[in-house]
Design an enzyme around this catalytic site. Structure first.
Site, PDB file in Angstrom:
ATOM      1  CB  SER A 147      66.224  66.352 -39.164  1.00 19.06           C
ATOM      2  OG  SER A 147      64.947  66.893 -38.929  1.00 19.06           O
ATOM      3  CE1 TYR A 160      67.812  71.796 -39.555  1.00 22.66           C
ATOM      4  CE2 TYR A 160      65.961  70.342 -40.051  1.00 22.66           C
ATOM      5  CZ  TYR A 160      66.994  70.737 -39.210  1.00 22.66           C
ATOM      6  OH  TYR A 160      67.215  70.052 -38.030  1.00 22.66           O
TER       7      TYR A 160
HETATM    8  P1  NAD Z   1      71.782  74.015 -31.105  1.00 24.48           P
HETATM    9  O1  NAD Z   1      71.594  75.359 -31.756  1.00 24.48           O
HETATM   10  O2  NAD Z   1      71.603  73.897 -29.644  1.00 24.48           O
HETATM   11  O3  NAD Z   1      73.221  73.417 -31.460  1.00 24.48           O
HETATM   12  C1  NAD Z   1      73.851  73.621 -32.690  1.00 24.48           C
HETATM   13  C2  NAD Z   1      75.331  73.424 -32.520  1.00 24.48           C
HETATM   14  O4  NAD Z   1      75.977  73.656 -33.782  1.00 24.48           O
HETATM   15  C3  NAD Z   1      75.965  74.425 -31.520  1.00 24.48           C
HETATM   16  O5  NAD Z   1      77.008  73.811 -30.798  1.00 24.48           O
HETATM   17  C4  NAD Z   1      76.529  75.489 -32.454  1.00 24.48           C
HETATM   18  O6  NAD Z   1      77.602  76.232 -31.874  1.00 24.48           O
HETATM   19  C5  NAD Z   1      76.998  74.607 -33.608  1.00 24.48           C
HETATM   20  N1  NAD Z   1      77.231  75.377 -34.822  1.00 24.48           N
HETATM   21  C6  NAD Z   1      76.358  76.138 -35.515  1.00 24.48           C
HETATM   22  N2  NAD Z   1      76.989  76.720 -36.558  1.00 24.48           N
HETATM   23  C7  NAD Z   1      78.280  76.297 -36.515  1.00 24.48           C
HETATM   24  C8  NAD Z   1      79.431  76.548 -37.321  1.00 24.48           C
HETATM   25  N3  NAD Z   1      79.396  77.361 -38.371  1.00 24.48           N
HETATM   26  N4  NAD Z   1      80.596  75.932 -36.975  1.00 24.48           N
HETATM   27  C9  NAD Z   1      80.666  75.122 -35.881  1.00 24.48           C
HETATM   28  N5  NAD Z   1      79.609  74.856 -35.105  1.00 24.48           N
HETATM   29  C10 NAD Z   1      78.434  75.439 -35.424  1.00 24.48           C
HETATM   30  O7  NAD Z   1      70.772  73.063 -31.901  1.00 24.48           O
HETATM   31  P2  NAD Z   1      70.428  71.513 -31.757  1.00 24.48           P
HETATM   32  O8  NAD Z   1      68.961  71.415 -31.807  1.00 24.48           O
HETATM   33  O9  NAD Z   1      71.163  70.880 -30.667  1.00 24.48           O
HETATM   34  O10 NAD Z   1      70.959  70.988 -33.175  1.00 24.48           O
HETATM   35  C11 NAD Z   1      71.967  70.000 -33.304  1.00 24.48           C
HETATM   36  C12 NAD Z   1      71.681  69.177 -34.556  1.00 24.48           C
HETATM   37  O11 NAD Z   1      70.453  68.477 -34.374  1.00 24.48           O
HETATM   38  C13 NAD Z   1      71.527  69.990 -35.830  1.00 24.48           C
HETATM   39  O12 NAD Z   1      72.145  69.314 -36.914  1.00 24.48           O
HETATM   40  C14 NAD Z   1      70.030  70.022 -36.026  1.00 24.48           C
HETATM   41  O13 NAD Z   1      69.652  70.205 -37.363  1.00 24.48           O
HETATM   42  C15 NAD Z   1      69.652  68.651 -35.522  1.00 24.48           C
HETATM   43  N6  NAD Z   1      68.258  68.469 -35.167  1.00 24.48           N
HETATM   44  C16 NAD Z   1      67.675  69.221 -34.203  1.00 24.48           C
HETATM   45  C17 NAD Z   1      66.340  69.006 -33.897  1.00 24.48           C
HETATM   46  C18 NAD Z   1      65.623  69.786 -32.831  1.00 24.48           C
HETATM   47  O14 NAD Z   1      64.401  69.636 -32.719  1.00 24.48           O
HETATM   48  N7  NAD Z   1      66.307  70.563 -32.020  1.00 24.48           N
HETATM   49  C19 NAD Z   1      65.613  68.048 -34.597  1.00 24.48           C
HETATM   50  C20 NAD Z   1      66.248  67.293 -35.578  1.00 24.48           C
HETATM   51  C21 NAD Z   1      67.568  67.514 -35.868  1.00 24.48           C
END
Ligand code: NAD
Length: 265
Positions: A147, A160
């Site tokens: 991130s 985080y």
């Molecule tokens: P999201 O909530 O859409 O997806 C998260 C995924 O992780 C889902 O498939 C969920 O089922 C899975 N998950 C959560 N807890 C779990 C567990 N205990 N076991 C198995 N799977 C689990 O969110 P996203 O934004 O797509 O996030 C994906 C990644 O991207 C994360 O690591 C997040 O930190 C990172 N990220 C997101 C952003 C943003 O702006 N959305 C920015 C930077 C980094």
């Protein structure tokens, strides 16, 4: 080389790929020719539909493993089942993640533990299980979804930011331990992406400011992301496929910001 041929015959495991960024990354890998093991939480009926739709769209073998990223044995089993299903584990995307926003003084211990476990420790368990299989196959790509918060901090996101800085460190160690092999490990560091994880933060901001959700979305962009546009999950899928391509054979140990200028300030 056609886009479909790029990863033809490769086997990928993408953690946290039932929604958001992980699902777009799984789709990008499948469109480039890889067979993919999906993983994540959610309604089983919805997951079945997602899996079937991706298989129909891409023509690839798409499967699902329900490992909970809080559990080391289940993570190792997801890697093992990927190997059994496809005959190898070539690409590992450590993507599962959760968020909790709170000042340190009131940060709940259980949320801290869960964020460190899911956003950081799960990547260690999956990497540990996948490396012997990549070494056996003579090729590997490990991509960690970090991130902008793996490079810089924000208030109220202690767990985080700690986990994402941690995964940037783990990325570098993995890269060094595999440096002389045809295995690379890199992090992708997104800025704001409008997924479920961020939608909840936008809604909270709208509540705090007493404004519409769309005005709150503009506000969070203006605080951090100079482009004033959200990064799209498909853009991150494109970066992932690039990091799996021959052009990236000598790229290892990096953090690739995809953040509209967030970390340039
Ligand atoms: P999201 O909530 O859409 O997806 C998260 C995924 O992780 C889902 O498939 C969920 O089922 C899975 N998950 C959560 N807890 C779990 C567990 N205990 N076991 C198995 N799977 C689990 O969110 P996203 O934004 O797509 O996030 C994906 C990644 O991207 C994360 O690591 C997040 O930190 C990172 N990220 C997101 C952003 C943003 O702006 N959305 C920015 C930077 C980094």
């Amino acid at each position: 080389m056609s886009q479909t041929a790029l990863l033809k015959g490769r086997a990928a495991l993408v953690t946290g790929s039932t929604s958001g960024i992980g699902l777009a990354m799984a789709r990008a890998l499948a469109l480039a020719g890889a067979n993919v093991m999906l993983n994540g939480l959610g309604d089983q009926g919805e997951i079945d539909k997602t899996r079937a739709a991706l298989a129909a769209e891409t023509g690839q073998d798409i499967r699902y493993h329900g490992a909970n990223m809080l559990k080391a044995e289940e993570i190792a089993d997801a890697v093992q089942k990927t190997d059994e299903a496809f005959g190898s584990v070539d690409i590992l995307v450590n993507n599962a993640g959760i968020q909790h926003v709170s000042p340190l003084e009131s940060f709940p211990e259980d949320k801290w533990d869960a964020i460190i476990a899911i956003n950081l420790t799960s990547a260690f368990h999956a990497t540990k299980a996948a490396l012997p299989k990549m070494r056996r196959g003579g090729w590997g790509r490990i991509i960690n979804t970090a991130s902008a918060h793996g490079l810089v901090a924000s208030v109220n996101k202690g767990a985080y930011v700690a986990a994402k800085h941690g995964i940037v460190g783990l990325t570098k160690v993995t890269a060094l331990e595999t440096a002389e092999e045809p295995i690379t490990c890199n992090a992708i560091n997104p800025g704001w992406v409008r997924t479920e994880l961020v939608e909840r933060q936008i809604e909270a901001k709208a509540g705090d400011l007493g404004c519409s959700v769309e005005d709150a979305a503009k506000e969070i962009l203006s605080e951090k992301q100079p482009s004033m546009e959200f990064v799209t999950p498909d853009q991150l899928g494109g970066c992932l496929v690039f990091l799996c391509s021959p052009a990236a054979d000598q790229i290892t140990g990096i953090s690739l910001p995809v953040d509209g200028g967030w970390t340039a300030r």
